[in-house]
Design an enzyme around this catalytic site. Structure first.
Site, PDB file in Angstrom:
ATOM      1  CG  HIS A  12      16.243 -15.420  13.254  1.00 58.58           C
ATOM      2  ND1 HIS A  12      16.058 -16.669  13.458  1.00 58.58           N
ATOM      3  CD2 HIS A  12      17.587 -15.432  12.972  1.00 58.58           C
ATOM      4  CE1 HIS A  12      17.072 -17.550  13.084  1.00 58.58           C
ATOM      5  NE2 HIS A  12      17.931 -16.639  12.897  1.00 58.58           N
ATOM      6  CB  VAL A  16       7.968  -9.427  10.893  1.00 62.11           C
ATOM      7  CG1 VAL A  16       7.659  -9.004  12.402  1.00 62.11           C
ATOM      8  CG2 VAL A  16       7.058  -8.945   9.822  1.00 62.11           C
ATOM      9  CB  SER A 108      -2.187 -10.632   9.060  1.00 62.10           C
ATOM     10  OG  SER A 108      -2.564 -10.406   7.896  1.00 62.10           O
ATOM     11  CB  SER A 109      -4.626  -5.895   8.119  1.00 63.49           C
ATOM     12  OG  SER A 109      -3.846  -6.060   6.893  1.00 63.49           O
ATOM     13  CB  CYS A 110      -5.193 -10.474   5.421  1.00 67.85           C
ATOM     14  SG  CYS A 110      -4.436 -11.787   6.073  1.00 67.85           S
ATOM     15  CE1 TYR A 137      -0.145 -15.874   7.536  1.00 65.53           C
ATOM     16  CE2 TYR A 137      -1.858 -14.221   7.109  1.00 65.53           C
ATOM     17  CZ  TYR A 137      -0.499 -14.598   7.607  1.00 65.53           C
ATOM     18  OH  TYR A 137       0.351 -13.857   8.129  1.00 65.53           O
ATOM     19  CE  LYS A 141       0.113 -15.047  11.167  1.00 69.75           C
ATOM     20  NZ  LYS A 141       1.217 -14.910  12.091  1.00 69.75           N
ATOM     21  CB  THR A 165      -1.413  -2.265   7.462  1.00 69.44           C
ATOM     22  OG1 THR A 165      -2.114  -2.307   6.234  1.00 69.44           O
ATOM     23  CG2 THR A 165       0.090  -1.650   7.345  1.00 69.44           C
ATOM     24  CG  HIS A 180       2.361  -9.731   0.225  1.00 72.49           C
ATOM     25  ND1 HIS A 180       1.066  -9.836   0.492  1.00 72.49           N
ATOM     26  CD2 HIS A 180       3.006 -10.398   0.941  1.00 72.49           C
ATOM     27  CE1 HIS A 180       0.663 -10.466   1.192  1.00 72.49           C
ATOM     28  NE2 HIS A 180       1.708 -11.064   1.685  1.00 72.49           N
ATOM     29  CD1 TRP A 203      -0.600 -10.397 -12.156  1.00 68.80           C
ATOM     30  CD2 TRP A 203      -0.617 -10.929 -10.194  1.00 68.80           C
ATOM     31  NE1 TRP A 203       0.347 -11.162 -11.869  1.00 68.80           N
ATOM     32  CE2 TRP A 203       0.240 -11.596 -10.905  1.00 68.80           C
ATOM     33  CE3 TRP A 203      -0.839 -11.399  -8.537  1.00 68.80           C
ATOM     34  CZ2 TRP A 203       1.124 -12.653 -10.099  1.00 68.80           C
ATOM     35  CZ3 TRP A 203      -0.222 -12.450  -8.275  1.00 68.80           C
ATOM     36  CH2 TRP A 203       0.697 -13.172  -8.966  1.00 68.80           C
ATOM     37  CG  ASP A 270      -9.607  -6.777  -8.276  1.00 68.02           C
ATOM     38  OD1 ASP A 270      -8.349  -6.424  -8.911  1.00 68.02           O
ATOM     39  OD2 ASP A 270     -10.514  -6.043  -8.797  1.00 68.02           O
TER      40      ASP A 270
HETATM   41  P1  GDP Z   1      -3.392  -9.035  -0.331  1.00 69.40           P
HETATM   42  O1  GDP Z   1      -2.937  -7.802   0.213  1.00 69.40           O
HETATM   43  O2  GDP Z   1      -3.655 -10.052   0.386  1.00 69.40           O
HETATM   44  O3  GDP Z   1      -4.752  -9.053  -1.587  1.00 69.40           O
HETATM   45  O4  GDP Z   1      -2.321  -9.673  -1.256  1.00 69.40           O
HETATM   46  P2  GDP Z   1      -1.097  -9.114  -2.418  1.00 69.40           P
HETATM   47  O5  GDP Z   1      -0.379  -8.130  -2.206  1.00 69.40           O
HETATM   48  O6  GDP Z   1      -0.461 -10.179  -3.059  1.00 69.40           O
HETATM   49  O7  GDP Z   1      -2.172  -8.417  -3.519  1.00 69.40           O
HETATM   50  C1  GDP Z   1      -2.658  -7.261  -3.295  1.00 69.40           C
HETATM   51  C2  GDP Z   1      -3.533  -6.741  -4.714  1.00 69.40           C
HETATM   52  O8  GDP Z   1      -2.389  -6.523  -5.770  1.00 69.40           O
HETATM   53  C3  GDP Z   1      -4.193  -7.782  -5.406  1.00 69.40           C
HETATM   54  O9  GDP Z   1      -5.430  -7.019  -5.737  1.00 69.40           O
HETATM   55  C4  GDP Z   1      -3.450  -8.150  -6.540  1.00 69.40           C
HETATM   56  O10 GDP Z   1      -4.194  -8.740  -7.323  1.00 69.40           O
HETATM   57  C5  GDP Z   1      -2.721  -6.952  -7.007  1.00 69.40           C
HETATM   58  N1  GDP Z   1      -1.453  -7.221  -7.470  1.00 69.40           N
HETATM   59  C6  GDP Z   1      -1.303  -6.556  -8.767  1.00 69.40           C
HETATM   60  N2  GDP Z   1       0.097  -6.862  -9.586  1.00 69.40           N
HETATM   61  C7  GDP Z   1       0.428  -8.030  -8.528  1.00 69.40           C
HETATM   62  C8  GDP Z   1       1.659  -8.769  -8.579  1.00 69.40           C
HETATM   63  O11 GDP Z   1       2.595  -8.722  -9.372  1.00 69.40           O
HETATM   64  N3  GDP Z   1       1.691  -9.540  -7.515  1.00 69.40           N
HETATM   65  C9  GDP Z   1       0.735  -9.593  -6.563  1.00 69.40           C
HETATM   66  N4  GDP Z   1       0.964 -10.675  -5.359  1.00 69.40           N
HETATM   67  N5  GDP Z   1      -0.333  -8.816  -6.282  1.00 69.40           N
HETATM   68  C10 GDP Z   1      -0.544  -8.023  -7.679  1.00 69.40           C
END
Ligand code: GDP
Length: 307
Positions: A12, A16, A108-110, A137, A141, A165, A180, A203, A270
């Protein structure tokens, strides 16, 4: 689910779980049970068993997990696998032993294959290789989804699971090492604006596409499914719409009101090229998202950084 039912929200304090508590309280559920991780270590089997014996929950929302962004998942690989397996094994098994009426497991969608056809349908689970950065992870899941399915099949339980998602909203993680992308970029653009920096690092190539759902929408979907859905298909929960990371960065830049430039750091990974859910099943079950991305990010930005 009667208004005085014993409802346990595992996790909690998380994004989520806290959204579920807010919603259930708003809907006037009077017996929402919670425990912090200091009070109850969900990795510990005997502690979880004692908790279920004491509280006898009738409904369980299983939102407790060790979570993180692309870098945290990739570094703390053993912890993501072990902790999540322990937590969910304990909660799901005790729910069976204590005859919980219904349990909802947050997957999770991942956990879908890295190169799943898009949009991703529920049936694509376990049809291909996983994204390596978050494989531990995802394996945990997937085991959770399969536990729910097989407790239903073998013991006639009523355990359902959902596939949210990418989420954002109150109580998100803003630690740049483990967060994230959406909260990370909100923080980076905000701090760059405050400190008058001339560029913000994003990134990767900016080309991956992601779908984002406000956590209050996810909580509403979970409560809706808890009340109305039974079955072994883990239901996708999302908007069905995605944008590139570059577009997300531009959107956040404009909401924050930052006027410097975006620098793409391609030394960072990526991850999965695209991840958008097919939400036809969810829509057919009578639920649709209500918070659009621009509105949701603006609200989160105002609440977190401007108040
Ligand atoms: P994912 O959805 O499991 O890949 O997790 P993230 O939310 O961490 O990353 C999503 C995408 O956003 C990836 O392509 C990362 O490289 C990009 N990204 C760009 N800038 C950032 C940042 O500052 N932090 C994170 N976590 N991801 C970033």
């Amino acid at each position: 689910m009667n208004k005085d039912a014993n409802i346990y929200i595992a996790g909690h304090k998380g994004m989520v779980g806290s959204a579920l508590v807010r919603l259930l309280k708003k809907q006037e559920y009077t017996n929402v049970i919670t425990r912090t991780s200091a009070e109850l270590d969900l990795r510990n089997q005997s502690q979880v068993a004692a908790f279920f014996t004491q509280e006898q929950p009738e409904y369980v929302f299983m939102a407790a997990a060790k979570v993180g962004g692309i870098e945290a998942n990739n570094i703390y690989r053993a912890d993501f696998l072990y902790d999540n397996l322990q937590i969910q094994n304990n909660v799901i098994h005790q729910s069976y032993l204590h005859k919980v009426k219904k349990l909802l497991f947050l997957a999770s969608s991942c956990i879908y294959p890295k190169l799943a056809p898009q949009p991703i349908k529920e049936e694509y689970l376990l049809t291909g290789v996983l994204e390596p950065t978050n494989e531990p992870y995802a394996i945990a899941k997937i085991a959770g989804v399969k536990l729910c399915e097989n407790y239903n099949r073998q013991y006639g339980c009523n355990f359902i699971s959902v596939m949210p998602t990418n989420l954002y909203g109150p109580n998100d993680n803003y630690d740049l090492k483990t967060s994230h992308v959406l909260p990370a970029l909100l923080r980076k653009f905000h701090e760059a604006k405050m400190n008058k920096k001339d560029r913000v690092e994003v990134w990767g190539t900016g080309k991956p596409k992601r779908e984002f759902l406000h956590v209050d929408d996810l909580a509403a979907a979970c409560v809706h499914l808890m009340k109305t859905y039974e079955g072994n298909i883990s239901v996708n929960v999302g908007t069905g719409k995605d944008i590139t990371i570059k577009e997300l960065a531009e959107t956040i830049k404009s909401i924050v009101g930052y006027d410097g430039t975006i620098h793409l750091n391609t030394d960072k990974p990526d991850g999965t090229p695209r991840k958008v859910l097919d939400v036809a099943l969810l829509h057919s079950l009578g639920w649709h998202h209500t918070i659009e991305l621009n509105e949701g990010i603006t609200k989160v930005y105002n609440d977190k950084f401007l108040n």
